[in-house]
Scaffold this motif. Structure first.
Motif, PDB file in Angstrom:
ATOM      1  N   GLU A  40       0.939  -1.042  -0.146  1.00  0.00           N
ATOM      2  CA  GLU A  40       0.009  -0.055   0.114  1.00  0.00           C
ATOM      3  C   GLU A  40       0.888   1.272   0.032  1.00  0.00           C
ATOM      4  O   GLU A  40       1.968   1.183   0.705  1.00  0.00           O
ATOM      5  CB  GLU A  40      -0.939   0.157   1.236  1.00  0.00           C
ATOM      6  N   GLY A  41       0.415   2.292  -0.632  1.00  0.00           N
ATOM      7  CA  GLY A  41       1.249   3.332  -0.677  1.00  0.00           C
ATOM      8  C   GLY A  41       1.229   4.200  -2.012  1.00  0.00           C
ATOM      9  O   GLY A  41       0.781   3.777  -3.066  1.00  0.00           O
ATOM     10  N   ARG A  42       2.006   5.354  -2.014  1.00  0.00           N
ATOM     11  CA  ARG A  42       2.190   6.332  -3.210  1.00  0.00           C
ATOM     12  C   ARG A  42       3.381   5.555  -3.900  1.00  0.00           C
ATOM     13  O   ARG A  42       4.441   5.552  -3.483  1.00  0.00           O
ATOM     14  CB  ARG A  42       2.431   7.599  -2.787  1.00  0.00           C
ATOM     15  N   TYR A  43       3.397   5.593  -5.336  1.00  0.00           N
ATOM     16  CA  TYR A  43       4.178   5.228  -6.398  1.00  0.00           C
ATOM     17  C   TYR A  43       4.167   6.367  -7.433  1.00  0.00           C
ATOM     18  O   TYR A  43       3.559   6.892  -7.630  1.00  0.00           O
ATOM     19  CB  TYR A  43       3.680   3.963  -6.971  1.00  0.00           C
ATOM     20  N   ARG A  62       3.708   9.746 -14.147  1.00  0.00           N
ATOM     21  CA  ARG A  62       2.354   9.380 -13.422  1.00  0.00           C
ATOM     22  C   ARG A  62       2.791   9.264 -11.920  1.00  0.00           C
ATOM     23  O   ARG A  62       3.795   8.836 -11.444  1.00  0.00           O
ATOM     24  CB  ARG A  62       1.810   8.239 -13.788  1.00  0.00           C
ATOM     25  N   VAL A  63       1.600   9.425 -10.932  1.00  0.00           N
ATOM     26  CA  VAL A  63       1.782   9.217  -9.538  1.00  0.00           C
ATOM     27  C   VAL A  63       0.560   8.316  -9.309  1.00  0.00           C
ATOM     28  O   VAL A  63      -0.727   8.617 -10.019  1.00  0.00           O
ATOM     29  CB  VAL A  63       1.495  10.330  -8.636  1.00  0.00           C
ATOM     30  N   TYR A  64       0.808   7.069  -8.596  1.00  0.00           N
ATOM     31  CA  TYR A  64      -0.522   6.216  -8.304  1.00  0.00           C
ATOM     32  C   TYR A  64      -0.393   5.892  -6.980  1.00  0.00           C
ATOM     33  O   TYR A  64       0.780   5.888  -6.378  1.00  0.00           O
ATOM     34  CB  TYR A  64      -0.476   4.920  -9.410  1.00  0.00           C
ATOM     35  N   GLU A  65      -1.675   5.674  -6.363  1.00  0.00           N
ATOM     36  CA  GLU A  65      -1.559   5.297  -5.056  1.00  0.00           C
ATOM     37  C   GLU A  65      -2.254   3.950  -4.713  1.00  0.00           C
ATOM     38  O   GLU A  65      -3.616   3.860  -5.358  1.00  0.00           O
ATOM     39  CB  GLU A  65      -2.368   6.218  -4.021  1.00  0.00           C
ATOM     40  N   VAL A  66      -1.794   2.885  -4.496  1.00  0.00           N
ATOM     41  CA  VAL A  66      -2.446   1.807  -4.047  1.00  0.00           C
ATOM     42  C   VAL A  66      -3.265   1.668  -2.824  1.00  0.00           C
ATOM     43  O   VAL A  66      -2.704   1.946  -1.563  1.00  0.00           O
ATOM     44  CB  VAL A  66      -1.187   0.575  -4.048  1.00  0.00           C
ATOM     45  N   LEU A 104      -6.162  -5.750 -17.286  1.00  0.00           N
ATOM     46  CA  LEU A 104      -5.139  -5.020 -16.515  1.00  0.00           C
ATOM     47  C   LEU A 104      -4.135  -6.056 -15.570  1.00  0.00           C
ATOM     48  O   LEU A 104      -4.881  -7.102 -15.242  1.00  0.00           O
ATOM     49  CB  LEU A 104      -6.101  -4.383 -15.373  1.00  0.00           C
ATOM     50  N   GLU A 105      -3.093  -6.105 -15.787  1.00  0.00           N
ATOM     51  CA  GLU A 105      -2.326  -7.035 -15.208  1.00  0.00           C
ATOM     52  C   GLU A 105      -0.898  -6.588 -14.734  1.00  0.00           C
ATOM     53  O   GLU A 105      -0.397  -5.501 -15.141  1.00  0.00           O
ATOM     54  CB  GLU A 105      -1.871  -8.266 -16.058  1.00  0.00           C
ATOM     55  N   GLY A 106      -0.114  -7.172 -13.837  1.00  0.00           N
ATOM     56  CA  GLY A 106       1.125  -6.936 -13.380  1.00  0.00           C
ATOM     57  C   GLY A 106       1.629  -7.288 -12.136  1.00  0.00           C
ATOM     58  O   GLY A 106       0.778  -8.255 -11.534  1.00  0.00           O
ATOM     59  N   ALA A 107       2.377  -6.479 -11.315  1.00  0.00           N
ATOM     60  CA  ALA A 107       2.793  -6.972 -10.078  1.00  0.00           C
ATOM     61  C   ALA A 107       3.357  -5.623  -9.247  1.00  0.00           C
ATOM     62  O   ALA A 107       3.867  -4.693  -9.917  1.00  0.00           O
ATOM     63  CB  ALA A 107       3.972  -7.954 -10.004  1.00  0.00           C
ATOM     64  N   ALA A 108       3.139  -5.971  -7.890  1.00  0.00           N
ATOM     65  CA  ALA A 108       3.717  -5.149  -6.833  1.00  0.00           C
ATOM     66  C   ALA A 108       4.487  -5.790  -6.065  1.00  0.00           C
ATOM     67  O   ALA A 108       4.195  -6.725  -5.296  1.00  0.00           O
ATOM     68  CB  ALA A 108       2.540  -4.420  -6.253  1.00  0.00           C
ATOM     69  N   ARG A 109       6.093  -5.650  -6.050  1.00  0.00           N
ATOM     70  CA  ARG A 109       7.022  -6.309  -5.478  1.00  0.00           C
ATOM     71  C   ARG A 109       8.211  -5.481  -5.076  1.00  0.00           C
ATOM     72  O   ARG A 109       8.566  -4.783  -6.117  1.00  0.00           O
ATOM     73  CB  ARG A 109       7.569  -7.630  -6.131  1.00  0.00           C
ATOM     74  N   ASP A 110       8.759  -5.427  -3.731  1.00  0.00           N
ATOM     75  CA  ASP A 110      10.145  -4.995  -3.435  1.00  0.00           C
ATOM     76  C   ASP A 110      10.108  -3.592  -4.008  1.00  0.00           C
ATOM     77  O   ASP A 110      11.045  -2.794  -4.409  1.00  0.00           O
ATOM     78  CB  ASP A 110      11.134  -5.678  -4.504  1.00  0.00           C
ATOM     79  N   GLY A 111       8.929  -2.628  -3.655  1.00  0.00           N
ATOM     80  CA  GLY A 111       8.808  -1.388  -3.954  1.00  0.00           C
ATOM     81  C   GLY A 111       8.608  -0.940  -5.289  1.00  0.00           C
ATOM     82  O   GLY A 111       8.693   0.388  -5.480  1.00  0.00           O
ATOM     83  N   ASN A 112       8.481  -1.705  -6.219  1.00  0.00           N
ATOM     84  CA  ASN A 112       8.135  -1.665  -7.587  1.00  0.00           C
ATOM     85  C   ASN A 112       6.921  -1.805  -7.815  1.00  0.00           C
ATOM     86  O   ASN A 112       6.281  -2.846  -7.443  1.00  0.00           O
ATOM     87  CB  ASN A 112       9.173  -2.267  -8.426  1.00  0.00           C
ATOM     88  N   MET A 128       6.910   1.873 -12.019  1.00  0.00           N
ATOM     89  CA  MET A 128       6.609   2.975 -10.874  1.00  0.00           C
ATOM     90  C   MET A 128       7.571   2.290  -9.664  1.00  0.00           C
ATOM     91  O   MET A 128       7.841   1.298  -9.504  1.00  0.00           O
ATOM     92  CB  MET A 128       5.342   3.312 -10.462  1.00  0.00           C
ATOM     93  N   ARG A 129       8.007   3.259  -9.038  1.00  0.00           N
ATOM     94  CA  ARG A 129       8.740   3.015  -7.454  1.00  0.00           C
ATOM     95  C   ARG A 129       7.854   3.378  -6.347  1.00  0.00           C
ATOM     96  O   ARG A 129       7.429   4.927  -6.566  1.00  0.00           O
ATOM     97  CB  ARG A 129      10.107   3.734  -7.771  1.00  0.00           C
ATOM     98  N   LYS A 130       8.186   3.051  -5.569  1.00  0.00           N
ATOM     99  CA  LYS A 130       7.293   3.463  -4.071  1.00  0.00           C
ATOM    100  C   LYS A 130       8.004   4.658  -3.801  1.00  0.00           C
ATOM    101  O   LYS A 130       9.402   4.552  -3.438  1.00  0.00           O
ATOM    102  CB  LYS A 130       7.158   2.402  -3.278  1.00  0.00           C
ATOM    103  N   VAL A 131       7.130   5.707  -3.322  1.00  0.00           N
ATOM    104  CA  VAL A 131       7.891   6.709  -2.685  1.00  0.00           C
ATOM    105  C   VAL A 131       7.413   7.102  -1.296  1.00  0.00           C
ATOM    106  O   VAL A 131       6.378   6.632  -0.900  1.00  0.00           O
ATOM    107  CB  VAL A 131       7.586   8.183  -3.334  1.00  0.00           C
ATOM    108  N   PRO A 132       8.248   7.621  -0.322  1.00  0.00           N
ATOM    109  CA  PRO A 132       7.661   7.815   1.233  1.00  0.00           C
ATOM    110  C   PRO A 132       6.869   8.918   1.217  1.00  0.00           C
ATOM    111  O   PRO A 132       6.376   9.648   0.291  1.00  0.00           O
ATOM    112  CB  PRO A 132       9.240   8.239   1.885  1.00  0.00           C
TER     113      PRO A 132
END
Length: 132
Positions: A40-43, A62-66, A104-112, A128-132
């Motif tokens: 969860e969080g902002r990418y 782009r900015v995206y929030e899970v 729609l497909e993909g993966a969220a792993r290791d901050g990516n 995308m990369r997760k941002v603080p």
């Protein structure tokens, strides 16, 4: 006990055992496993147009929030019409869904976060990369 009584008791016991075997068992439902911890969080990253017509959104930052363990994006359904798709993120970080027209497909792993959203008109790949 005489022999006929023993047979009746034995038959009764067998009948009770058969009924017990046929009795419905309670069903225990467990919730499906959720997404990995920390997804969860902002990418922040880039959406790249891989294939498209003039109505497809262009490549760019782009900015995206899970949120709630799911990814929701809209695909081009022809012209300016946009149709949203939502995919739940599985325990290994992968997600995938389609509605027959869009995917729609993909993966969220290791901050990516890697996403592909596509239809007959457009295909975008998000990196995308997760941002603080």
């Amino acid at each position: 006990m005489d022999r006929p009584t023993v047979h009746r008791v034995g038959a009764l016991l067998l009948g009770l055992l058969a009924l017990e075997a046929c009795a419905p068992r309670p069903i225990v439902l467990e919730p499906p496993p959720g997404p990995p911890v920390g997804v969860e969080g902002r990418y922040r990253g880039t959406a790249r147009l891989v294939r498209g017509d003039r109505f497809c959104p262009r490549s760019g930052p782009r900015v995206y929030e899970v949120q709630n363990g799911a990814i929701t994006l809209a695909y081009s359904a022809g012209g300016r019409t946009r149709t949203p798709l939502t995919a739940n993120i599985g325990p290994a970080g992968a997600f995938s869904t389609n509605d027959g027209d869009g995917r729609l497909e993909g993966a969220a792993r290791d901050g990516n976060l890697e996403i592909t959203i596509s239809s007959m008109q457009c295909e975008h790949r998000w990196t995308m990369r997760k941002v603080p």
